[in-house]
Design an enzyme around this catalytic site. Structure first.
Site, PDB file in Angstrom:
ATOM      1  N   TYR A 148     -15.668  -3.456   8.073  1.00  0.00           N
ATOM      2  CA  TYR A 148     -14.321  -2.900   8.138  1.00  0.00           C
ATOM      3  C   TYR A 148     -13.729  -3.099   9.531  1.00  0.00           C
ATOM      4  CZ  TYR A 148     -10.626   0.684   8.115  1.00  0.00           C
ATOM      5  OH  TYR A 148      -9.430   1.352   8.228  1.00  0.00           O
ATOM      6  N   SER A 200      -6.509  -0.102  12.851  1.00  0.00           N
ATOM      7  CA  SER A 200      -7.377   1.059  13.045  1.00  0.00           C
ATOM      8  C   SER A 200      -7.930   1.053  14.458  1.00  0.00           C
ATOM      9  CB  SER A 200      -8.531   1.022  12.040  1.00  0.00           C
ATOM     10  OG  SER A 200      -9.529   1.980  12.366  1.00  0.00           O
ATOM     11  N   GLY A 210       0.812  -1.212   0.000  1.00  0.00           N
ATOM     12  CA  GLY A 210       0.000   0.000   0.000  1.00  0.00           C
ATOM     13  C   GLY A 210       0.840   1.255   0.000  1.00  0.00           C
ATOM     14  N   ALA A 211       2.006   1.224  -0.654  1.00  0.00           N
ATOM     15  CA  ALA A 211       2.892   2.392  -0.667  1.00  0.00           C
ATOM     16  C   ALA A 211       2.316   3.556  -1.458  1.00  0.00           C
ATOM     17  CB  ALA A 211       4.256   1.998  -1.251  1.00  0.00           C
ATOM     18  N   SER A 212       1.281   3.310  -2.253  1.00  0.00           N
ATOM     19  CA  SER A 212       0.691   4.380  -3.058  1.00  0.00           C
ATOM     20  C   SER A 212      -0.296   5.238  -2.282  1.00  0.00           C
ATOM     21  CB  SER A 212      -0.008   3.791  -4.289  1.00  0.00           C
ATOM     22  OG  SER A 212      -1.003   2.868  -3.898  1.00  0.00           O
ATOM     23  N   GLY A 213      -0.723   4.786  -1.106  1.00  0.00           N
ATOM     24  CA  GLY A 213      -1.624   5.581  -0.276  1.00  0.00           C
ATOM     25  C   GLY A 213      -0.864   6.618   0.527  1.00  0.00           C
TER      26      GLY A 213
END
Length: 239
Positions: free
Chosen positions: A148, A135, A9-12
């Site tokens: 979620y 989270s 998830g490095a693009s977030g």
């Protein structure tokens, strides 16, 4: 000797902040992405840290075989940061099965499969690290985000079990549980709603760098007597 970390998830926004922070701490990185390419980020990091390597790797974690697709692109890894994922705001009775399947694959099944397949590579190193970006809702639950919350809670349960199982091979497994972090994902809140949240959270709203600093600490060697733990990066929202 270079040390390699996989940032899923490095693009977030969180993933990018984590990647930049780990790069500054001397890590070479596999930068995972799906819909938003990370070639620009990789190029910037190569320019800033020419002695390290930064490699973009692609996989769609919502597909059943994504872990195989991802791990076949990796040569050596001693750290995995799971920052990939997506939120789903919907009542449980309105959540279709395919959305629940996608949440499970992206947040739990494929990350676990990646870690399973990388475990032999971990054993090449005296110390290795696993960090999940979970989270606050994985701890306390959230109405309208039931599915979620469930997968985020599953991540925390996995960290505890994995920490016990993999400690003897030198792997530390921990989680970071952010509260309200100002990212584009939270861009739909009105000024009034953000003001109410600021009043509710003792230290106000968080920044992606707050999460990145926690990850950096966990994989720095300064937290090597910590495993199976959840760091609450939430400004005192939940204690």
């Amino acid at each position: 000797m270079k040390k390699f970390a996989l940032v899923m998830g490095a693009s977030g926004e969180l993933g990018e902040s984590i990647s930049r922070t780990l790069a500054a701490s001397g890590w070479s990185l596999y930068l995972h992405w799906n819909t938003n390419p990370v070639d620009g980020l990789a190029s910037q990091l190569r320019d800033a840290y020419p002695r390290s390597e930064f490699i973009a790797v692609h996989a769609d974690l919502s597909l059943p075989n994504a872990a195989d697709r991802l791990t076949e692109q990796l040569f050596d890894v001693s750290c995995v940061v799971v920052a990939s994922g997506h939120a789903l705001v919907e009542m449980l009775e309105d959540t279709p099965d395919d959305e629940m399947d996608k949440l499970w694959l992206v947040h739990v099944k494929n990350p676990l499969s990646v870690i399973r397949q990388l475990s032999p590579k971990f054993r090449r190193h005296p110390r290795s690290y696993i960090v999940f970006i979970s989270s606050i809702w994985g701890e306390i639950g959230a109405s309208m985000e039931t599915a979620y919350s469930a997968v985020k809670g599953a991540q925390l349960a996995f960290v505890k079990a994995c920490a016990k199982e993999m400690a003897y091979s030198g792997t530390r497994a921990n989680a970071v549980a952010p509260g309200f972090i100002m990212t584009k994902m939270n861009g739909g809140f009105t000024v009034e709603e953000l003001g109410s949240l600021r009043e509710e959270i003792p230290l106000g709203l968080g920044k992606p760098q707050d999460v990145a600093d926690a990850v950096d600490f966990l994989v720095s060697g300064k937290a090597d007597y910590m495993t199976g733990q959840t760091l609450r990066i939430n400004g005192g929202w939940h204690m």
